[in-house]
Write an enzyme that holds these catalytic residues in place. Structure first.
Site, mmCIF file in Angstrom:
data_model
loop_
_atom_site.group_PDB
_atom_site.id
_atom_site.type_symbol
_atom_site.label_atom_id
_atom_site.label_comp_id
_atom_site.label_asym_id
_atom_site.label_seq_id
_atom_site.Cartn_x
_atom_site.Cartn_y
_atom_site.Cartn_z
ATOM 1 N N SER A 132 0.813 -1.217 0.000
ATOM 2 C CA SER A 132 0.000 0.000 0.000
ATOM 3 C C SER A 132 0.848 1.268 0.000
ATOM 4 O O SER A 132 0.487 2.260 -0.642
ATOM 5 C CB SER A 132 -0.934 0.009 1.212
ATOM 6 O OG SER A 132 -1.789 -1.109 1.193
ATOM 7 N N HIS A 183 0.351 4.826 4.374
ATOM 8 C CA HIS A 183 -0.312 5.333 3.179
ATOM 9 C C HIS A 183 0.082 6.776 2.916
ATOM 10 O O HIS A 183 0.465 7.145 1.788
ATOM 11 C CB HIS A 183 -1.831 5.240 3.340
ATOM 12 C CG HIS A 183 -2.356 3.849 3.241
ATOM 13 N ND1 HIS A 183 -3.702 3.555 3.079
ATOM 14 C CD2 HIS A 183 -1.731 2.638 3.277
ATOM 15 C CE1 HIS A 183 -3.871 2.255 3.028
ATOM 16 N NE2 HIS A 183 -2.686 1.674 3.149
#
Length: 208
Positions: A132, A183
């Site tokens: 991610s 993220h």
């Protein structure tokens, strides 16, 4: 730009780095799933997981490779599917724009920077896995292109990028067990590295 309807051989030939990243992620996921879930070799699956997972405690004790290996490790099918699908959709265009080596550096670089940030921003007992951080790094690169290098991105795709980026950032705060800091730092890493990556990249009229 983001419509993937190429024949399989065409995809492999023109996007070899993206294909390799997807293949490695798929292979590791299948090995862990078959070994662990089907109880074929649970000890082996456990050892692979312990070797690859991004454990802050282990990294602080010298397991530096765990700044890299978590990028290719996924435990749940939904996590693997989301990241693999995102790479499948968004990585090929960047590989075509940047070239193989620079794209690989972009993907690994943003993922590693995200993992380093997590090492310092989270507690020593924190552990994580997944691509991610690198995926959001790609989003950060795309945002740079939309803002500063519009000539490289078709106008309809610019809207798609903004919408997906907003949805991705929002979803990071809505679902449990999401590495939000990974993220965000991956995204910021992509945004920061993009000017260097595209320093000598010029528009080509034949590119689609």
């Amino acid at each position: 730009m983001f419509i993937r309807n190429e024949p399989f051989r065409f995809f492999l030939k023109h996007y070899p780095v993206t294909s390799l990243i997807l293949a490695v992620n798929l292979l590791i996921f299948l090995v862990l799933y078959i070994s662990g879930t089907w109880h074929v070799a649970p000890v082996f699956a456990y050892n692979v997981f312990q070797f690859m997972v991004g454990s802050n405690a282990m990294i602080l004790q010298g397991a530096w490779w765990q700044l890299i290996t978590p990028i290719f490790l996924h435990i749940s099918f939904s996590h693997f599917l989301f990241n693999a699908f995102s790479i499948f959709l968004f990585a090929p265009a960047l590989e075509a724009l940047l070239g193989r080596l620079k794209f690989l550096l972009a993907f690994l670089g943003t993922g590693i920077i995200a993992n380093i940030a997590v090492l310092f921003l989270e507690s020593p007992g924190f552990s994580h896995n997944g691509a991610s951080g690198a995926v959001f790094g790609l989003f950060g690169i795309y945002l740079y292109l939309v803002i500063f290098r519009k000539e490289l991105i078709p106008r309809p795709d610019q809207t798609i990028i903004i919408v997906l980026l907003v949805l991705g950032l929002i979803s990071s705060f809505l679902y449990p067990n999401i590495d939000i800091k990974g993220h965000l730092t991956g995204f910021l890493a992509g945004l920061a590295l993009a000017p260097l990556l595209f320093l000598n990249v010029r528009f080509r009229s034949s590119r689609k």
